[in-house]
Design a protein around this motif. Structure first.
Motif, PDB file in Angstrom:
ATOM      1  N   SER A 135       0.826  -1.219   0.000  1.00  0.00           N
ATOM      2  CA  SER A 135       0.000   0.000   0.000  1.00  0.00           C
ATOM      3  C   SER A 135       0.857   1.264   0.000  1.00  0.00           C
ATOM      4  O   SER A 135       0.333   2.369  -0.145  1.00  0.00           O
ATOM      5  N   GLY A 136       2.162   1.075   0.223  1.00  0.00           N
ATOM      6  CA  GLY A 136       3.044   2.240   0.293  1.00  0.00           C
ATOM      7  C   GLY A 136       2.977   2.948   1.641  1.00  0.00           C
ATOM      8  O   GLY A 136       3.556   4.008   1.831  1.00  0.00           O
ATOM      9  N   LEU A 137       2.282   2.337   2.597  1.00  0.00           N
ATOM     10  CA  LEU A 137       2.139   2.984   3.915  1.00  0.00           C
ATOM     11  C   LEU A 137       3.475   3.003   4.653  1.00  0.00           C
ATOM     12  O   LEU A 137       3.872   4.026   5.218  1.00  0.00           O
ATOM     13  N   ASN A 138       4.141   1.842   4.663  1.00  0.00           N
ATOM     14  CA  ASN A 138       5.485   1.727   5.234  1.00  0.00           C
ATOM     15  C   ASN A 138       5.642   2.279   6.652  1.00  0.00           C
ATOM     16  O   ASN A 138       6.565   3.047   6.919  1.00  0.00           O
ATOM     17  N   VAL A 139       4.751   1.870   7.552  1.00  0.00           N
ATOM     18  CA  VAL A 139       4.940   2.251   8.960  1.00  0.00           C
ATOM     19  C   VAL A 139       6.028   1.375   9.570  1.00  0.00           C
ATOM     20  O   VAL A 139       6.369   0.325   9.025  1.00  0.00           O
ATOM     21  N   ASP A 140       6.588   1.804  10.712  1.00  0.00           N
ATOM     22  CA  ASP A 140       7.640   1.009  11.369  1.00  0.00           C
ATOM     23  C   ASP A 140       7.023  -0.240  12.026  1.00  0.00           C
ATOM     24  O   ASP A 140       5.804  -0.361  12.139  1.00  0.00           O
ATOM     25  N   LEU A 141       7.892  -1.152  12.450  1.00  0.00           N
ATOM     26  CA  LEU A 141       7.405  -2.445  12.951  1.00  0.00           C
ATOM     27  C   LEU A 141       6.514  -2.306  14.187  1.00  0.00           C
ATOM     28  O   LEU A 141       5.527  -3.012  14.328  1.00  0.00           O
ATOM     29  N   ARG A 142       6.878  -1.394  15.064  1.00  0.00           N
ATOM     30  CA  ARG A 142       6.080  -1.219  16.281  1.00  0.00           C
ATOM     31  C   ARG A 142       4.643  -0.795  15.918  1.00  0.00           C
ATOM     32  O   ARG A 142       3.674  -1.362  16.412  1.00  0.00           O
ATOM     33  N   THR A 143       4.546   0.189  15.028  1.00  0.00           N
ATOM     34  CA  THR A 143       3.221   0.638  14.598  1.00  0.00           C
ATOM     35  C   THR A 143       2.513  -0.487  13.846  1.00  0.00           C
ATOM     36  O   THR A 143       1.305  -0.709  14.013  1.00  0.00           O
ATOM     37  N   LEU A 144       3.287  -1.216  13.044  1.00  0.00           N
ATOM     38  CA  LEU A 144       2.696  -2.321  12.286  1.00  0.00           C
ATOM     39  C   LEU A 144       2.074  -3.361  13.222  1.00  0.00           C
ATOM     40  O   LEU A 144       1.035  -3.950  12.906  1.00  0.00           O
ATOM     41  N   SER A 145       2.701  -3.545  14.385  1.00  0.00           N
ATOM     42  CA  SER A 145       2.140  -4.526  15.331  1.00  0.00           C
ATOM     43  C   SER A 145       0.759  -4.089  15.818  1.00  0.00           C
ATOM     44  O   SER A 145      -0.089  -4.926  16.126  1.00  0.00           O
TER      45      SER A 145
ATOM     46  N   ALA B 120       3.728  -4.472  20.216  1.00  0.00           N
ATOM     47  CA  ALA B 120       4.690  -5.512  20.577  1.00  0.00           C
ATOM     48  C   ALA B 120       6.078  -4.921  20.790  1.00  0.00           C
ATOM     49  O   ALA B 120       6.431  -3.917  20.168  1.00  0.00           O
ATOM     50  N   ILE B 121       6.827  -5.570  21.683  1.00  0.00           N
ATOM     51  CA  ILE B 121       8.204  -5.157  21.976  1.00  0.00           C
ATOM     52  C   ILE B 121       9.083  -6.409  21.960  1.00  0.00           C
ATOM     53  O   ILE B 121       8.799  -7.360  22.703  1.00  0.00           O
ATOM     54  N   PRO B 122      10.119  -6.437  21.127  1.00  0.00           N
ATOM     55  CA  PRO B 122      11.016  -7.600  21.159  1.00  0.00           C
ATOM     56  C   PRO B 122      11.837  -7.567  22.457  1.00  0.00           C
ATOM     57  O   PRO B 122      12.376  -6.527  22.824  1.00  0.00           O
ATOM     58  N   ILE B 123      11.889  -8.710  23.154  1.00  0.00           N
ATOM     59  CA  ILE B 123      12.514  -8.758  24.478  1.00  0.00           C
ATOM     60  C   ILE B 123      13.890  -9.410  24.436  1.00  0.00           C
ATOM     61  O   ILE B 123      14.823  -8.985  25.100  1.00  0.00           O
ATOM     62  N   ASP B 124      13.993 -10.487  23.632  1.00  0.00           N
ATOM     63  CA  ASP B 124      15.204 -11.305  23.662  1.00  0.00           C
ATOM     64  C   ASP B 124      15.148 -12.231  22.450  1.00  0.00           C
ATOM     65  O   ASP B 124      14.066 -12.677  22.067  1.00  0.00           O
ATOM     66  N   GLU B 125      16.295 -12.534  21.864  1.00  0.00           N
ATOM     67  CA  GLU B 125      16.270 -13.349  20.645  1.00  0.00           C
ATOM     68  C   GLU B 125      16.024 -14.836  20.893  1.00  0.00           C
ATOM     69  O   GLU B 125      15.898 -15.608  19.948  1.00  0.00           O
ATOM     70  N   ALA B 126      16.033 -15.219  22.153  1.00  0.00           N
ATOM     71  CA  ALA B 126      15.814 -16.638  22.514  1.00  0.00           C
ATOM     72  C   ALA B 126      16.875 -17.543  21.892  1.00  0.00           C
ATOM     73  O   ALA B 126      16.597 -18.691  21.531  1.00  0.00           O
ATOM     74  N   ASP B 127      18.078 -16.997  21.789  1.00  0.00           N
ATOM     75  CA  ASP B 127      19.160 -17.765  21.162  1.00  0.00           C
ATOM     76  C   ASP B 127      20.043 -18.416  22.228  1.00  0.00           C
ATOM     77  O   ASP B 127      21.254 -18.489  22.103  1.00  0.00           O
ATOM     78  N   TRP B 128      19.411 -18.861  23.318  1.00  0.00           N
ATOM     79  CA  TRP B 128      20.173 -19.529  24.393  1.00  0.00           C
ATOM     80  C   TRP B 128      19.600 -20.914  24.686  1.00  0.00           C
ATOM     81  O   TRP B 128      19.227 -21.224  25.782  1.00  0.00           O
ATOM     82  N   ASP B 129      19.575 -21.716  23.592  1.00  0.00           N
ATOM     83  CA  ASP B 129      19.163 -23.120  23.718  1.00  0.00           C
ATOM     84  C   ASP B 129      17.700 -23.240  24.145  1.00  0.00           C
ATOM     85  O   ASP B 129      17.381 -23.926  25.115  1.00  0.00           O
ATOM     86  N   ILE B 130      16.834 -22.573  23.404  1.00  0.00           N
ATOM     87  CA  ILE B 130      15.405 -22.609  23.688  1.00  0.00           C
ATOM     88  C   ILE B 130      14.689 -23.335  22.545  1.00  0.00           C
ATOM     89  O   ILE B 130      14.964 -23.061  21.368  1.00  0.00           O
ATOM     90  N   GLY B 131      13.791 -24.233  22.881  1.00  0.00           N
ATOM     91  CA  GLY B 131      13.045 -24.946  21.846  1.00  0.00           C
ATOM     92  C   GLY B 131      11.654 -25.341  22.307  1.00  0.00           C
ATOM     93  O   GLY B 131      11.274 -25.086  23.461  1.00  0.00           O
ATOM     94  N   MET B 132      10.916 -25.944  21.400  1.00  0.00           N
ATOM     95  CA  MET B 132       9.594 -26.430  21.740  1.00  0.00           C
ATOM     96  C   MET B 132       9.327 -27.753  21.027  1.00  0.00           C
ATOM     97  O   MET B 132       9.755 -27.922  19.875  1.00  0.00           O
ATOM     98  N   VAL B 133       8.674 -28.661  21.717  1.00  0.00           N
ATOM     99  CA  VAL B 133       8.169 -29.863  21.070  1.00  0.00           C
ATOM    100  C   VAL B 133       6.651 -29.721  21.064  1.00  0.00           C
ATOM    101  O   VAL B 133       6.034 -29.553  22.117  1.00  0.00           O
ATOM    102  N   ILE B 134       6.087 -29.743  19.868  1.00  0.00           N
ATOM    103  CA  ILE B 134       4.634 -29.595  19.757  1.00  0.00           C
ATOM    104  C   ILE B 134       4.009 -30.979  19.646  1.00  0.00           C
ATOM    105  O   ILE B 134       4.437 -31.790  18.821  1.00  0.00           O
TER     106      ILE B 134
END
Ligand code: DP6
Length: 329
Positions: free
Chosen positions: A121-131, A163-177
């Motif tokens: 649409s050409g709106l191009n708002v930032d990620l926070r606004t997009l959330s 939304a606010i990003p808190i942490d990349e979760a790059d410290w051995d985090i996983g899920m079994v669904i």
């Protein structure tokens, strides 16, 4: 640009969002926090086209009904109004959800649609606004704009409920669904939360404790204290389900196999494997664990479930635009 394609991953809440204070703008009663998942995502292509007389919505190659397309139209209208675009749009989405998981999600769907509509649409708002836009498609979509651990701040208005990003979760985090059941849910989360807010005597306790729970889990993440994080996640999920069991009529998403899964995880903990359950508005059980132990946990769960019911995933990234090559049309 009049078209764009964006990928968004789904997320699973560790501190649940349950209940709205404003249904029109999807403002939640409480803040929440989630983990974005690598293996489950949606790719969405949006093209505004002056030749079209109405919006068109194709999901997994199938043209969708008027009702489903209507939801897309209402959502795209948010972008059209802000960007000053009047053209109708062609929307094509592919849900990349391993068939066994049966976890098609409105979170990745509306985050991907928001991302693509924002560019097209050409709106191009930032990620926070997009959330805040994604939120108005489905509350949980707010958090799928970002990767890793993401907070959705309940805010005071539509503008600051983002939304606010808190942490990349790059410290051995996983899920079994654990896919317990693939069929459509009987009561949607939208209906279920509304009924809980209106009739459950336990709902005020949910709201009263949610902010403290959030601050405990944020501390746990900051300290990289996996056990503290997992215990709080499990507590939040069980408390949410307790609040809905007390609704009138009661809302029960558990199936016998859900209980089997929960007890299997309790057993694993007794054996010294650190893992915790969470559940949403359906019978499937998600096991929060160390990614390095997910294979072992899956093996142990095979005593109760079939291979195709079990899916391992690591943390996913935030939304991103797809290249022409990646586009599967
Ligand atoms: C249990 O985001 O699906 O998964 O805002 O009405 O679209 P709407 O509801 P939705 O609800 C998600 C509820 C939950 C918990 C969570 O994801 O936080």
């Amino acid at each position: 640009m009049t078209y764009a394609a964006v990928r968004a991953h789904t997320n699973i809440a560790l501190i649940k969002y349950w209940g709205k204070r404003d249904e029109e703008f999807f403002l939640p009663m409480n803040s929440s926090l989630s983990l974005t998942l690598e293996k489950l995502y949606t790719d969405t292509f949006v093209q505004f086209d002056e030749e079209l007389t109405e919006d068109l919505f194709i999901l997994n190659g199938k043209k969708q009904s008027e009702k489903e397309t209507g939801k897309i139209t209402r959502f795209l209208d948010l972008f059209r109004a802000q960007a000053g675009v009047s053209y109708r749009a062609r929307v094509a989405s592919i849900n990349h959800v391993p068939t066994a998981a049966g976890l098609a999600s409105s979170a990745s769907a509306f985050a991907a649609l928001a991302g693509a509509a924002n560019i097209a649409s050409g709106l191009n708002v930032d990620l926070r606004t997009l959330s805040t836009y994604a939120r108005q498609g489905s509350g949980s979509a707010t958090r799928s704009i970002y990767g890793g651990f993401v907070e959705w701040n309940k805010g005071t208005s539509s503008e600051d409920s983002f939304a606010i990003p808190i942490d990349e979760a790059d410290w051995d985090i996983g899920m079994v669904i654990i896919a317990v059941n693939r069929s459509e849910k009987k009561v949607s989360s939208r209906e279920g939360m509304k009924q809980t807010v209106e009739t459950s005597p336990y709902y005020p306790a949910w709201v009263a404790t949610a902010e403290d729970d959030l601050s405990v889990i944020k501390d746990a993440i900051k300290e990289r204290n996996f056990e503290k994080m997992g215990e709080m996640a499990e507590h939040s999920a069980m408390k949410m389900h307790a609040s809905m069991l007390a609704a009138k009529p009661p809302i029960l998403y558990f199936e016998p196999a859900s209980i089997t899964a929960i007890q299997a995880v309790q057993k694993l903990r007794e054996q010294g494997i650190s893992c915790y359950v969470t559940m949403d508005a359906g019978p499937n059980v998600k096991v929060l664990c160390r990614l390095s132990q997910a294979g072992l946990i899956k093996e142990k769960l095979k005593d109760f479930f079939k291979e195709e019911q079990l899916l391992i995933t690591g943390p996913g990234k935030g939304i991103r635009e797809l290249t022409e090559d990646e586009l599967q049309k």
